[in-house]
Design a protein around this motif. Structure first.
Motif, PDB file in Angstrom:
ATOM      1  N   TYR A 180       0.826  -1.209   0.000  1.00  0.00           N
ATOM      2  CA  TYR A 180       0.000   0.000   0.000  1.00  0.00           C
ATOM      3  C   TYR A 180       0.861   1.260   0.000  1.00  0.00           C
ATOM      4  O   TYR A 180       0.526   2.257  -0.652  1.00  0.00           O
ATOM      5  CB  TYR A 180      -0.923   0.006   1.222  1.00  0.00           C
ATOM      6  CG  TYR A 180      -2.115  -0.924   1.108  1.00  0.00           C
ATOM      7  CD1 TYR A 180      -2.913  -0.937  -0.042  1.00  0.00           C
ATOM      8  CD2 TYR A 180      -2.460  -1.781   2.159  1.00  0.00           C
ATOM      9  CE1 TYR A 180      -4.003  -1.786  -0.149  1.00  0.00           C
ATOM     10  CE2 TYR A 180      -3.552  -2.634   2.058  1.00  0.00           C
ATOM     11  CZ  TYR A 180      -4.316  -2.632   0.905  1.00  0.00           C
ATOM     12  OH  TYR A 180      -5.402  -3.463   0.797  1.00  0.00           O
ATOM     13  N   PHE A 181       1.977   1.211   0.718  1.00  0.00           N
ATOM     14  CA  PHE A 181       2.869   2.378   0.746  1.00  0.00           C
ATOM     15  C   PHE A 181       3.481   2.620  -0.635  1.00  0.00           C
ATOM     16  O   PHE A 181       3.593   3.772  -1.073  1.00  0.00           O
ATOM     17  CB  PHE A 181       3.972   2.187   1.778  1.00  0.00           C
ATOM     18  CG  PHE A 181       4.865   3.387   1.930  1.00  0.00           C
ATOM     19  CD1 PHE A 181       4.479   4.456   2.720  1.00  0.00           C
ATOM     20  CD2 PHE A 181       6.081   3.463   1.267  1.00  0.00           C
ATOM     21  CE1 PHE A 181       5.293   5.578   2.854  1.00  0.00           C
ATOM     22  CE2 PHE A 181       6.901   4.569   1.386  1.00  0.00           C
ATOM     23  CZ  PHE A 181       6.507   5.632   2.187  1.00  0.00           C
ATOM     24  N   GLU A 182       3.872   1.539  -1.295  1.00  0.00           N
ATOM     25  CA  GLU A 182       4.431   1.675  -2.642  1.00  0.00           C
ATOM     26  C   GLU A 182       3.415   2.301  -3.594  1.00  0.00           C
ATOM     27  O   GLU A 182       3.782   2.972  -4.551  1.00  0.00           O
ATOM     28  CB  GLU A 182       4.869   0.309  -3.168  1.00  0.00           C
ATOM     29  CG  GLU A 182       6.120  -0.245  -2.500  1.00  0.00           C
ATOM     30  CD  GLU A 182       7.354   0.584  -2.816  1.00  0.00           C
ATOM     31  OE1 GLU A 182       7.701   0.688  -4.005  1.00  0.00           O
ATOM     32  OE2 GLU A 182       7.957   1.138  -1.877  1.00  0.00           O
ATOM     33  N   ARG A 183       2.145   2.097  -3.330  1.00  0.00           N
ATOM     34  CA  ARG A 183       1.084   2.663  -4.154  1.00  0.00           C
ATOM     35  C   ARG A 183       0.674   4.053  -3.668  1.00  0.00           C
ATOM     36  O   ARG A 183      -0.266   4.633  -4.207  1.00  0.00           O
ATOM     37  CB  ARG A 183      -0.145   1.746  -4.117  1.00  0.00           C
ATOM     38  CG  ARG A 183       0.084   0.386  -4.746  1.00  0.00           C
ATOM     39  CD  ARG A 183      -1.167  -0.462  -4.634  1.00  0.00           C
ATOM     40  NE  ARG A 183      -1.085  -1.655  -5.468  1.00  0.00           N
ATOM     41  CZ  ARG A 183      -2.118  -2.409  -5.807  1.00  0.00           C
ATOM     42  NH1 ARG A 183      -3.319  -2.103  -5.359  1.00  0.00           N
ATOM     43  NH2 ARG A 183      -1.971  -3.466  -6.563  1.00  0.00           N
ATOM     44  N   THR A 184       1.342   4.543  -2.643  1.00  0.00           N
ATOM     45  CA  THR A 184       1.028   5.818  -1.992  1.00  0.00           C
ATOM     46  C   THR A 184      -0.429   5.878  -1.525  1.00  0.00           C
ATOM     47  O   THR A 184      -1.045   6.942  -1.510  1.00  0.00           O
ATOM     48  CB  THR A 184       1.352   7.038  -2.897  1.00  0.00           C
ATOM     49  OG1 THR A 184       0.510   7.005  -4.044  1.00  0.00           O
ATOM     50  CG2 THR A 184       2.815   7.049  -3.320  1.00  0.00           C
ATOM     51  N   ASP A 185      -0.969   4.726  -1.166  1.00  0.00           N
ATOM     52  CA  ASP A 185      -2.320   4.657  -0.615  1.00  0.00           C
ATOM     53  C   ASP A 185      -2.201   4.777   0.910  1.00  0.00           C
ATOM     54  O   ASP A 185      -2.308   3.796   1.658  1.00  0.00           O
ATOM     55  CB  ASP A 185      -2.990   3.328  -1.011  1.00  0.00           C
ATOM     56  CG  ASP A 185      -4.475   3.305  -0.672  1.00  0.00           C
ATOM     57  OD1 ASP A 185      -4.909   4.143   0.145  1.00  0.00           O
ATOM     58  OD2 ASP A 185      -5.199   2.444  -1.212  1.00  0.00           O
TER      59      ASP A 185
END
Length: 450
Positions: free
Chosen positions: A232-237
């Motif tokens: 999720y962090f990699e997706r900036t979510d």
């Protein structure tokens, strides 16, 4: 030590012959090996336990094991039980040299034994081709349990040897035929997908694993939440990241999770939540670096709790976690000032001023002392400020010096400073008013003296 002691989780079967030979099936890769590859020990042990449970897997009729093949494998087994691995390999190579004599089932068992021996001696890359040869014998020669177990073993061995694409390949094959798919299975495949950069499938699998546990009222494993958080962090979510971190704080309350969740709240502009979580992180000891402690102080100051901010910074300075620099001491003084604690602010500002290579802090101190009606101290600080230079508003400092000298009836010195301040258009009006006042006082005293 027996072979079964060394390779935890190795299941055995008894051959339906006149003498029962405890030949090993494909092994479950050991807990230690999987941990080294980044797979949880809990997963490895859970899979080993699953393989011990009665299976509802369909059965398949295969050729029988004959006496000649049995004796060859028995010799290899005896050597393996004695940990005579060269002897076990020699017996298997002898059998392999005449493999045309044996049926597909017997050959499959031979290759399986080769794989087990290489696995047991930690030659994982050499074990892989033999387990693949087991599968090469085809369905008609393989019991279902052996085929399914071998697929899973290959998946694990490829994971351990960091060939994650093949790990995914064999896991997908295993998923199609196994009746023992668990949350841990999805978690393992999620890790493999993540390793090859397929984050969509990694997230789908780890979400299934987490959901399966939550539906059963069980707490998902820390590493599963960690993988969710990462993707999720990699997706900036950041909203989803915060949601996962809230669970980590609840179930695995480690200082780092408090700190990270506070940062996520900051990204989401949830300022009050950020403050509360940072305070929780502070109380759990997660904030050890000077930057983190200073940020905690700034947060308190920004939320109109300056005294709490001052306490955090003062404690950090005392414990040498925050460097005793002019800037940091000035920040502490600022917090005390905001909290209307001037008597505590002054010593910090004086210490900061001594450390600073500019006169700005002395200039601020001059103003504070003037407000406290400590005119001598105001003049002293003002002179030190002028001596060090590097003052942002020299005109303002001269106003302070003019007022302090006027209060002490040192009118000549007051006029000197005020006239300098008058030259700056920002202070001209105020300086003229004070000059008029001082000149008026001088004239009044002159008249009284007559």
């Amino acid at each position: 030590m027996k072979l079964t002691t060394i390779t935890k989780g190795l299941s055995k079967f008894a051959l339906r012959t006149s003498v029962a030979l405890p030949l090993v099936l494909a092994p479950a890769v050991s807990v230690t090996v999987l941990e080294a590859a980044g797979v949880s020990a809990v997963f490895a042990s859970a899979q080993a336990q699953e393989q011990k449970k009665p299976s509802k897997q369909k059965t398949r009729k295969v050729p029988a094991m004959r006496e000649a093949a049995y004796k060859k494998l028995e010799k290899a087994q005896e050597a393996a039980d004695a940990e005579d691995w060269p002897g076990a390999l020699a017996a298997l190579k002898d059998m392999d040299a005449s493999k045309k004599r044996y049926n597909g089932y017997e050959v499959a068992q031979m290759y399986n034994f080769f794989g087990v021996v290489y696995y047991s001696t930690e030659r994982y890359k050499q074990a892989i081709p033999y387990f693949k040869k087991v599968l090469d014998q085809g369905e008609k020669n393989l019991p279902v349990a052996l085929e399914v177990g071998t697929l899973f073993t290959l998946a694990q061995l490829y994971f351990v040897t960091e060939d994650y694409r093949q790990a995914v390949n064999y896991l997908n094959k295993w998923f199609k035929v196994s009746n023992r798919i668990t949350a841990d299975s999805y978690a393992l495949r999620a890790q493999a997908y993540n390793q090859i950069g397929n984050q969509d499938k990694a997230l789908a699998d780890i979400n299934i694993a987490v959901s399966m546990y939550e539906k059963e009222g069980k707490t998902p494993k820390e590493g599963w939440y960690g993988l969710q958080q990462y993707v999720y962090f990699e997706r900036t979510d950041y909203k989803k990241v915060a949601g996962v971190l809230e669970k980590l704080v609840q179930y695995y309350p480690k200082p780092v999770y408090y700190k990270t969740l506070a940062a996520m709240y900051g990204e989401l502009k949830r300022d009050k939540d950020q403050l509360h979580m940072m305070e929780a992180a502070y109380l759990t000891g997660a904030l050890e670096k000077d930057k983190d402690l200073l940020n905690m102080g700034y947060l308190f100051m920004g939320h109109e709790m300056p005294y709490k901010g001052a306490k955090v910074i003062a404690k950090g300075l005392k414990e040498n976690k925050i460097p005793r620099t002019a800037k940091n001491l000035e920040t502490l003084a600022q917090a005390y000032q905001m909290a209307q604690e001037l008597q505590k602010a002054i010593p910090q500002l004086e210490a900061a001023a001594r450390l600073s290579d500019k006169g700005e802090i002395y200039s601020r101190l001059a103003g504070i002392y003037l407000d406290l009606d400590q005119n001598e101290n105001a003049i002293s600080m003002g002179k030190k400020a002028l001596a060090k230079r590097g003052i942002k508003r020299v005109d303002t400092l001269h106003i302070v010096l003019g007022m302090a000298n006027a209060n002490l009836k040192r009118y000549d010195a007051a006029l000197k400073s005020l006239k300098i301040a008058r030259k700056d258009e920002r202070s001209e009006k105020f300086a003229r008013q004070w000059i008029a006042f001082v000149e008026g006082e001088m004239e009044r005293e002159k008249q009284l003296a007559i």
